[in-house]
Design a protein around this motif. Structure first.
Motif, mmCIF file in Angstrom:
data_model
loop_
_atom_site.group_PDB
_atom_site.id
_atom_site.type_symbol
_atom_site.label_atom_id
_atom_site.label_comp_id
_atom_site.label_asym_id
_atom_site.label_seq_id
_atom_site.Cartn_x
_atom_site.Cartn_y
_atom_site.Cartn_z
ATOM 1 N N LEU A 172 0.827 -1.211 0.000
ATOM 2 C CA LEU A 172 0.000 0.000 0.000
ATOM 3 C C LEU A 172 0.862 1.261 0.000
ATOM 4 O O LEU A 172 0.536 2.255 -0.677
ATOM 5 C CB LEU A 172 -0.937 -0.013 1.210
ATOM 6 N N ASP A 173 1.951 1.239 0.751
ATOM 7 C CA ASP A 173 2.889 2.371 0.716
ATOM 8 C C ASP A 173 3.448 2.572 -0.695
ATOM 9 O O ASP A 173 3.599 3.707 -1.166
ATOM 10 C CB ASP A 173 4.044 2.123 1.692
ATOM 11 N N LEU A 174 3.768 1.462 -1.361
ATOM 12 C CA LEU A 174 4.319 1.549 -2.714
ATOM 13 C C LEU A 174 3.288 2.077 -3.710
ATOM 14 O O LEU A 174 3.625 2.859 -4.605
ATOM 15 C CB LEU A 174 4.825 0.181 -3.154
ATOM 16 N N LEU A 175 2.034 1.673 -3.557
ATOM 17 C CA LEU A 175 0.990 2.199 -4.438
ATOM 18 C C LEU A 175 0.829 3.704 -4.250
ATOM 19 O O LEU A 175 0.645 4.447 -5.220
ATOM 20 C CB LEU A 175 -0.344 1.489 -4.155
ATOM 21 N N ARG A 176 0.900 4.145 -3.011
ATOM 22 C CA ARG A 176 0.789 5.581 -2.755
ATOM 23 C C ARG A 176 2.004 6.319 -3.314
ATOM 24 O O ARG A 176 1.872 7.422 -3.859
ATOM 25 C CB ARG A 176 0.661 5.832 -1.254
ATOM 26 N N LEU A 177 3.180 5.719 -3.190
ATOM 27 C CA LEU A 177 4.382 6.321 -3.754
ATOM 28 C C LEU A 177 4.254 6.446 -5.266
ATOM 29 O O LEU A 177 4.657 7.454 -5.863
ATOM 30 C CB LEU A 177 5.598 5.471 -3.394
ATOM 31 N N ASN A 178 3.676 5.428 -5.900
ATOM 32 C CA ASN A 178 3.479 5.469 -7.342
ATOM 33 C C ASN A 178 2.516 6.584 -7.741
ATOM 34 O O ASN A 178 2.709 7.254 -8.760
ATOM 35 C CB ASN A 178 2.942 4.117 -7.823
ATOM 36 N N ARG A 179 1.494 6.790 -6.913
ATOM 37 C CA ARG A 179 0.474 7.788 -7.231
ATOM 38 C C ARG A 179 0.934 9.218 -6.949
ATOM 39 O O ARG A 179 0.702 10.135 -7.729
ATOM 40 C CB ARG A 179 -0.799 7.487 -6.430
#
Length: 353
Positions: A184-191
């Protein structure tokens, strides 16, 4: 020209890593389900040796099967419960323990090999390498914990230690939580780009997760002690809220972890304390714009119904396995809700997940 750190970030693929982690998380849920079946079918002691590499190959000849069966005949469980079992019966229980161990190896490879590849290709965003390495190390430790658990039932006992069983299950779910949180942290970083800091763990989430893990721990005690068979009535235990004449252990505190009746009692009613905390978390997540709150409420409600059904049916295997599988799904939903609260900021747009 890009600076070294900027070049590194331009090569990072947080969304790809997140998808990979979600696949690993799904494999862990499958392993939890198979582990539950292994326990409920009394299959966990059918493989009496730990061979992390060569053990991937099952017996292939009749002589090899007979040798494996002969080793099983030497442990107390066989003498106490399965004396007279034929080779076909042994193969049936061997299957579930073998599948459980095989899934563990698959998960290890599914995590380790892509992690090395991502590292070599510099696809891991700055600050995440140590976290992924820690999860890999914890996964390796989990394999050792699994054998430590099995070893407890190979000499004096006729089953594995319920305490070690609880450690094994909780460690698996800690890994699952860490993987989902990191994804989830990585998805937010991507966004949101490099400005997106990892989510924080707020008090409401800490309380909900602690109570959920405590309830899961007592669920493992209940399974390990076969405490679910103690009373198959609900909400009373027999004719009373707590049965009279229960033989208590000394010292008194050991009843909470070693007395099947007391363990079942705690597991029954701790569920509602955990449910209240999870409902509180769900409300906070919903206010933050997350749909995960609704999922948490639905899964908590289903989990209570499955728990009651497990008791009323005398621990029917399919219902008991559904109860354990739903616990893993509830944990994932709880982590998602906790993460959403952890990224909420005053004035932030409510873009939920």
């Amino acid at each position: 020209m890009l600076q070294p750190s900027a070049a590194f970030m331009s090569a990072a693929r947080p969304r790809t890593l997140a998808r990979w982690l979600f696949v690993v998380a799904a494999l862990i849920v499958a392993m939890v389900v198979v582990g539950g079946i292994t326990r409920l079918t009394e299959s966990g002691l059918s493989i009496t040796q730990w061979k992390p590499i060569s053990g991937v190959v099952p017996p292939l000849t009749e002589a090899a099967w007979q040798a494996e069966f002969n080793r099983y005949k030497q442990i107390p469980e066989y003498a106490a419960f399965n004396r007279g079992m034929d080779l076909a019966g042994f193969k049936a229980i061997f299957f579930w323990e073998y599948l459980h161990r095989l899934l563990g190896r698959v998960i290890g490879l599914a995590f380790a090999i892509p992690l090395v590849w991502f590292a070599v290709k510099r696809r891991i965003p700055a600050g995440y390498g140590w976290r992924l390495t820690a999860l890999l190390a914890l996964g390796g430790l989990q394999g050792a914990i699994g054998w430590w658990m099995v070893a407890s039932g190979l000499s004096v006992r006729t089953d594995v230690s319920h305490l070690r069983l609880a450690v094994h299950l909780v460690t698996a779910l800690v890994i699952l939580s860490g993987i989902v949180w990191t994804a989830l942290d990585l998805l937010r970083l991507n966004r949101d780009g490099g400005a997106a800091a990892p989510a924080r763990l707020y008090r409401v989430a800490v309380i909900a997760l602690l109570l959920l893990f405590t309830q899961i721990t007592w669920g493992a005690f209940t399974a390990g002690l076969d405490a679910g068979y103690a009373f198959s009535t609900w909400p009373r235990m027999g004719d009373t809220f707590f049965p009279a004449g229960v033989q208590m252990l000394a010292p008194a505190w050991t009843n909470a972890v070693d007395n099947p009746v007391v363990v079942q009692f705690i597991h029954r009613w701790l569920a509602f304390a955990a449910a209240i905390a999870l409902f509180w978390l769900a409300v906070r997540a919903t206010r933050a714009g997350s749909r995960a709150g609704f999922v948490v409420v639905g899964l908590v409600t289903l989990q209570i119904f499955l728990g009651v059904a497990t008791l009323l049916t005398g621990v029917k295997i399919d219902i008991a396995v559904a109860h354990q599988a739903n616990a893993a799904l509830l944990l994932i939903a709880t982590v998602v809700a906790a993460h959403r609260i952890g990224v909420q900021r005053k004035g932030q747009l409510r873009i939920g997940y």
